[in-house]
Structures are given as C-alpha cells and as structure tokens.
Design a protein around this motif. Structure first.
Motif, mmCIF file in Angstrom:
data_model
loop_
_atom_site.group_PDB
_atom_site.id
_atom_site.type_symbol
_atom_site.label_atom_id
_atom_site.label_comp_id
_atom_site.label_asym_id
_atom_site.label_seq_id
_atom_site.Cartn_x
_atom_site.Cartn_y
_atom_site.Cartn_z
ATOM 1 N N ASN A 539 -4.672 38.767 -36.528
ATOM 2 C CA ASN A 539 -4.237 40.013 -35.901
ATOM 3 C C ASN A 539 -3.225 40.746 -36.784
ATOM 4 O O ASN A 539 -3.250 41.983 -36.895
ATOM 5 N N ARG A 540 -2.310 39.961 -37.393
ATOM 6 C CA ARG A 540 -1.326 40.584 -38.290
ATOM 7 C C ARG A 540 -2.046 41.253 -39.477
ATOM 8 O O ARG A 540 -1.693 42.363 -39.899
ATOM 9 N N ALA A 541 -2.991 40.559 -40.009
ATOM 10 C CA ALA A 541 -3.744 41.138 -41.147
ATOM 11 C C ALA A 541 -4.476 42.362 -40.692
ATOM 12 O O ALA A 541 -4.533 43.371 -41.412
ATOM 13 N N LEU A 542 -5.061 42.293 -39.481
ATOM 14 C CA LEU A 542 -5.785 43.435 -38.951
ATOM 15 C C LEU A 542 -4.832 44.589 -38.717
ATOM 16 O O LEU A 542 -5.175 45.756 -38.973
ATOM 17 N N GLU A 543 -3.640 44.260 -38.208
ATOM 18 C CA GLU A 543 -2.671 45.336 -37.955
ATOM 19 C C GLU A 543 -2.286 45.987 -39.298
ATOM 20 O O GLU A 543 -2.155 47.210 -39.394
ATOM 21 N N GLU A 544 -2.048 45.162 -40.261
ATOM 22 C CA GLU A 544 -1.702 45.731 -41.589
ATOM 23 C C GLU A 544 -2.866 46.562 -42.121
ATOM 24 O O GLU A 544 -2.661 47.642 -42.679
ATOM 25 N N GLY A 545 -4.032 46.068 -41.982
ATOM 26 C CA GLY A 545 -5.209 46.835 -42.439
ATOM 27 C C GLY A 545 -5.336 48.118 -41.649
ATOM 28 O O GLY A 545 -5.716 49.147 -42.196
ATOM 29 N N THR A 546 -5.007 48.022 -40.372
ATOM 30 C CA THR A 546 -5.102 49.218 -39.504
ATOM 31 C C THR A 546 -4.074 50.239 -39.942
ATOM 32 O O THR A 546 -4.365 51.456 -39.999
ATOM 33 N N GLU A 547 -2.868 49.771 -40.228
ATOM 34 C CA GLU A 547 -1.839 50.700 -40.669
ATOM 35 C C GLU A 547 -2.251 51.344 -41.995
ATOM 36 O O GLU A 547 -2.032 52.538 -42.203
ATOM 37 N N GLU A 548 -2.816 50.528 -42.859
ATOM 38 C CA GLU A 548 -3.277 51.071 -44.152
ATOM 39 C C GLU A 548 -4.360 52.089 -43.900
ATOM 40 O O GLU A 548 -4.385 53.172 -44.542
ATOM 41 N N MET A 549 -5.231 51.803 -43.031
ATOM 42 C CA MET A 549 -6.322 52.728 -42.738
ATOM 43 C C MET A 549 -5.791 53.967 -42.072
ATOM 44 O O MET A 549 -6.293 55.084 -42.353
ATOM 45 N N GLU A 550 -4.770 53.817 -41.210
ATOM 46 C CA GLU A 550 -4.192 55.001 -40.581
ATOM 47 C C GLU A 550 -3.539 55.871 -41.644
ATOM 48 O O GLU A 550 -3.618 57.106 -41.579
ATOM 49 N N ARG A 551 -2.871 55.239 -42.572
ATOM 50 C CA ARG A 551 -2.272 56.064 -43.660
ATOM 51 C C ARG A 551 -3.377 56.770 -44.459
ATOM 52 O O ARG A 551 -3.251 57.926 -44.807
ATOM 53 N N GLU A 552 -4.373 56.003 -44.709
ATOM 54 C CA GLU A 552 -5.473 56.638 -45.459
ATOM 55 C C GLU A 552 -6.118 57.727 -44.626
ATOM 56 O O GLU A 552 -6.517 58.782 -45.171
ATOM 57 N N LEU A 553 -6.196 57.526 -43.278
ATOM 58 C CA LEU A 553 -6.785 58.546 -42.410
ATOM 59 C C LEU A 553 -5.903 59.799 -42.431
ATOM 60 O O LEU A 553 -6.418 60.929 -42.461
ATOM 61 N N VAL A 554 -4.572 59.600 -42.418
ATOM 62 C CA VAL A 554 -3.669 60.760 -42.424
ATOM 63 C C VAL A 554 -3.841 61.518 -43.734
ATOM 64 O O VAL A 554 -3.872 62.750 -43.782
ATOM 65 N N ALA A 555 -3.901 60.759 -44.797
ATOM 66 C CA ALA A 555 -4.072 61.405 -46.099
ATOM 67 C C ALA A 555 -5.388 62.135 -46.133
ATOM 68 O O ALA A 555 -5.469 63.265 -46.665
ATOM 69 N N THR A 556 -6.413 61.437 -45.525
ATOM 70 C CA THR A 556 -7.739 62.083 -45.522
ATOM 71 C C THR A 556 -7.708 63.325 -44.687
ATOM 72 O O THR A 556 -8.289 64.366 -45.038
ATOM 73 N N LYS A 557 -7.050 63.243 -43.512
ATOM 74 C CA LYS A 557 -6.945 64.417 -42.660
ATOM 75 C C LYS A 557 -6.211 65.531 -43.357
ATOM 76 O O LYS A 557 -6.574 66.704 -43.219
#
Length: 584
Positions: A539-557
């Motif tokens: 779950n921690r790894a997933l959360e970190e991956g999720t945060e990374e993906m959210e950052r990437e999503l923000v950058a993408t947005k």
C-alpha cells in the motif's frame, strides 16, 4: 263337593242282590262265596243284620262272629251290598254326578244341552260342572246384547260408551270361554284315549271283564273319577281298583264306592302328587317286617332290597295285578272291614313270613328282587285244588296260562288275619314317618339354603375366576411388554455404551482442540500479520506511485492547459486571418 262326599250313614239298602231266603251256599245259581275249611253254611241271619242294621250294630253284640264271617268271605250274592254298608258309600246324589260326568263330551250331553235339559248336578262336581253353565249363560247374555237394535244417529253419551265397553268385555270373555272349552274338549279326548288304552290290562280276569260286558262301565268309572278329582285325575292302576267293584255292583254305585275308598280309606294319598300315602305304607311295612321278621328285614336291608322295588304294585292295585278275582275280592272284604292300611300290610307281612326261609337263602340282590316280584305268591298256590276251588276259579273268570293257578284263598286270608297289627302301632309308625318327613323337610330346606348359598358363592367364585383370568391375561401382556422393554433396554444400554465411547473420544478430541486451535490461530495470526505487513508495504508503494502519478497528472494537466491555450490562440489567429482574407 263336601256334600257329595259326606260320610252320612245311608238308610237300609234293599237290593235284588240280597236274598235272605236262599238256601245256604247258593245264590241265583252262583257260588255263594269261597268255601272255608270247617264252614259248610252261610249265616244269612248275621249278614241280614249287617245289611239292615249296619256293621256297628252287629259288632256291638257279636264282634268276633262278624270278624270271623268277614275273614271267611262275604257271600258273593250279597258282597256288593255288604261292601256298600261297610263303606257307607250309597249316595244317590253322587250317582247323579257320575252320570253327568260320564256324559261329559258325548252326544248325550250335547243333545241334552240343545234340548235345554240339564243332568242332575251336585256340589261335588265343583268347577267341572259349573264351567258348562257359565259357557251357556255367557253365550246367552252375549246373544242378548248383540240382538238389541242399535240406535243410529244418536249422539253418544258416557252411558252408551260404558255399554259399549261392557259389551266388548263380554265378547272377549266369550272368546276366552270358547277357547277354554276347546282346550277342555281336547284334554277330555286325550283322557278318554289314555283310559281306553289301559282298560283291563295286566289282570288275571281281564278277559272276563270283556266277556261280562264291563268294559264300558270300567271306562265310565275311570273317566268319571278322573273328572271328579282333578288332583288325582287318571292314574294307571285305577282300573285295577275299579274292576272288582264292577263285578259286584252297578257302575254308578261302583263310582261311589271308589270315591269312598279314595277319601275315607286313604287310597287317594297313593295317587296324588308325591304319593305320600305310598311312601307311608312302605315305611309302615318295613317297620312291621322288622317287628315280625327281624332276620329277614336285616337280610333285605343289607342288600339294598327295599319295598319300593317289589311292593309298589301291591299297594297301588290292592294285589289285583297278580291275584285272581276270587282272592282280590277277599282282600277287598278285609280292606272295607278293617281299613286299607291294616289289610294290605297284613297281606304283605304274611307273604314275607311264608317265604322268609327261602329269601334268607338268597344272597344276590337281583335274585331277591326277582323272587319278590314274581315268585312270592307261589307259596299259596293250590297244587291239588278241590272241585269247589275249580268251580270258583271258573266262575271268577281265570284265563289261560299262568292265570290257571288256583290260590288257597282261605289259608291266605286266615294267615293274614292272624297277623296282629293294632291301630296304635300303625299310628305310632305314621307319627315316626311324619317326624322323619319333618326332619327330611328341614334338612332339605337347610340343603336348599346351602345350595342357594353355594350357588351364590359359586357365582362369586366364577366372577373372581373371570377377574383372575382377566388379570392373568393382563399379567401375561404386562410380562410380554416387560420382556420387550428389557430387550429394548439392553439394546439401548448397548447403544449407550457405544455413545459413551464416542463421547469419551470426542471429549478427548475436544480437550486437545484448544491447544491445537491456539497454535493454528497463532500461526494464522502470524501469517496474517506478515501478510498485513506485506500489504502495508504494498500500500505504501502504491501510495507513493499514486502520488507520483498525481504529480505527473498535474504536470500533464498543466501541459494540456498550455497546449489548449496555444491551440485557442492559434485558432483565433487563423480565424482572424481567414476573416481578413475574406474581407474585400
């Protein structure tokens, strides 16, 4: 009935049978009577005194002479008259009753009834004579009621209704009387057949009865007495008693004599129900036999030979079933002069005395009984009869065969008269018999009470047995059920033992289960905790991956928004260009 059977002494009897002027020893060509040893003539003066003055008057002056004359034999010419005087049986009223009773159920009675003529009646006929009058009166009254004209159209009243009920009751009474008359007629026909079947049977002079034309008279006497005395009716043996009477007097007088014998001399007690007189005579005979021949009495008593086995016909027929007529008439002479008990008991005792030695030599009961019935009288058979005896036997009507035997009548009567039996002795024995009867009656009553109690107890025992049987059945059912229950219990016990084993095993299993479960639970918890840690890491790894993906999503947005802005600006520019190009 009391009037007809009264004991009033008749007046002097004048009969054509009595001829005092006849020469001694003769009477109208007939034998004057049984010849006696040492007596060659008949004392007609004595017999004339007996007929005209009565036996009591003669006995007061010459009692011994009268007794000897009767023992020697009443002259045959006047025997019937002397019998009537001795018995005081002459009764004209009773003779009228006889004629009425003889006519009962015959054409003579019916013709007299149709002509309205009634036969002479007497109080002695009782209900038998009154029944016909009641039938006639009831028939006339019913006829009178039914012939009264009925009034039509008249309102019924209580009186008319009462008359109707009374008329109906009379009709019912008439029907009952007609039915009773039919039953009486049937019973009368049956009685007549029975009497005719027995007429003249089993006597040594039966054929003489027929030859003398006495059959109808004998039938009339038996029928009339059967109707006269309903308690006795007709009994076998009555013809034996009536026949000697008919040889010496007309049938009407013979009927009166028979009534007198039955009532005054106690013969009736031998024919009524339970025959008390016969049993009394048996007892008196045994007691007299014990007095006169004690050895013979003990001999017969030890072998069970009692008078009932051999003496019944003696008393019921007055010895007529065996003796010839001339000897039976001598028996009647003594009976009418001394009385029934004394005479027949004397004849019975003397017969036993003359055969005592012969009987004492017999040891078998059957042999004794046979001799007493058939050979007891042979001791008085005359082996060398005189001419007079033969003449008398022929006159009195003996027949062929065994009846040709001629008895020494004078010797038998003389021996019987020599037997001293006093009235006091007979009364004492009668008192003993009455006392025995009383004791027997009391014993029978006690036995009846005991039988009743025994019957009640038997019923109670039977009821208890039924209850016991029912209880036994229930007990058997319960026992069977108990056996089945025991079998079922044993099966259940086996099952219970098996279940106990299983429970013990399960208990052991259950007792070991907590440690095993705890160990398993601990292992499972450790495994789950390890897995949980692993899941948490994931779950921690997933959360970190999720945060990374959210950052990437923000950058993408942001890049997408920048791109959209540049696109809109470029689109505006082209729009302006096109507008400019299209402008003139």
């Amino acid at each position: 009935m009391d009037k007809a059977r009264s004991n009033s002494t008749p007046g002097p009897i004048k009969s054509p049978m009595f001829k005092p002027d006849l020469p001694p020893g003769t009477a109208s060509g007939m034998a004057a009577g049984p010849a006696t040893e040492g007596v060659t003539s008949v004392d007609w003066d004595l017999w004339q005194s007996v007929v005209y003055e009565g036996p009591a008057a003669v006995a007061r002056t010459s009692a011994d002479e009268l007794g000897r004359s009767i023992a020697s034999g009443i002259p045959q010419a006047i025997r019937g008259v002397v019998w009537q005087v001795l018995a005081q049986s002459k009764n004209e009223e009773l003779e009228g009753v006889y004629r009425e009773l003889v006519a009962r159920g015959t054409d003579k009675e019916r013709s007299a009834s149709n002509a309205g003529i009634s036969a002479p009646r007497s109080e002695s006929s009782g209900a038998l004579g009154q029944e016909r009058d009641s039938l006639a009166s009831s028939a006339s009254s019913v006829h009178s009621d039914s012939s009264t004209p009925a009034t039509s159209g008249v309102t019924s009243s209580p009186q008319n209704e009462g008359n109707s009920v009374e008329a109906a009751a009379k009709v019912n009474t008439q029907a009952e009387r007609v039915k009773r008359a039919e039953d009486d007629a049937s019973a009368l026909q049956k009685l007549e057949k029975t009497i005719r079947r027995d007429l003249g049977a089993r006597t040594s002079y039966s054929k003489y009865v027929m030859s003398a034309g006495l059959q109808e008279g004998l039938f009339g006497v038996c029928k009339a007495y059967a109707l006269f005395d309903g308690d006795v009716g007709y009994a076998q043996g009555m013809n034996f008693i009536a026949m000697p009477l008919l040889f010496n007097m007309p049938e009407e007088e013979a009927f009166c004599m028979l009534v007198r014998l039955m009532n005054k001399y106690g013969l009736r007690d031998l024919f009524v129900q339970d025959i008390p007189g016969l049993h009394l005579h048996f007892y008196q005979f045994e007691r007299l036999l014990e007095d006169f021949e004690p050895a013979l009495y003990c001999h017969l008593h030890r072998r069970g030979v009692n008078p009932q086995l051999y003496a019944t016909q003696w008393f019921l027929t007055l010895f007529a079933y065996r003796f010839p007529l001339q000897l039976v008439l001598r028996v009647y002479d003594l009976i009418l002069s001394e009385g029934l008990e004394s005479a027949i008991l004397k004849f019975g005792i003397v017969l036993m005395q003359k055969n005592a030695q012969t009987l004492l030599g017999m040891k078998d009961m059957t042999q004794l009984t046979t001799f007493l019935k058939e050979r007891l009288f042979d001791v008085y058979i005359d082996k060398a009869p005189s001419a007079t005896s033969l003449l008398e036997s022929g006159f009195f009507g003996s027949t062929a065969g065994v009846d040709k035997e001629i008895y020494r009548a004078d010797m038998l009567v003389r021996d019987a008269c020599a037997v001293k039996v006093t009235p006091d002795t007979l009364k004492a024995y009668a008192a003993e018999w009455a006392e025995q009867q009383r004791l027997t009656h009391d014993r029978d009553a006690e036995l009846d009470a005991l039988r009743t109690a025994n019957a009640a107890l038997t019923q109670k025992v039977r009821h208890l047995e039924e209850r016991a049987e029912k209880h036994d059945i229930e007990h058997v059912a319960l026992a069977s059920e108990l056996v089945r229950t025991k079998v079922d219990n044993e099966a259940l016990q086996d099952g219970n033992e098996s279940l106990r084993g299983q429970v013990e095993e399960l208990r052991k299993v259950v007792e070991g289960q907590p440690a095993e479960v705890e160990a398993r639970l601990r292992e499972e918890m450790e495994r789950i905790m390890q897995r949980n840690i692993e899941v948490q890491n994931e779950n921690r790894a997933l959360e970190e991956g999720t945060e990374e993906m959210e950052r990437e999503l923000v950058a993408t947005k942001m890049l997408y928004a920048q791109t959209n802005a540049e696109h809109d600006a470029l689109k505006q520019r082209w729009t302006n260009i096109l507008t400019l190009m299209s402008a003139p």
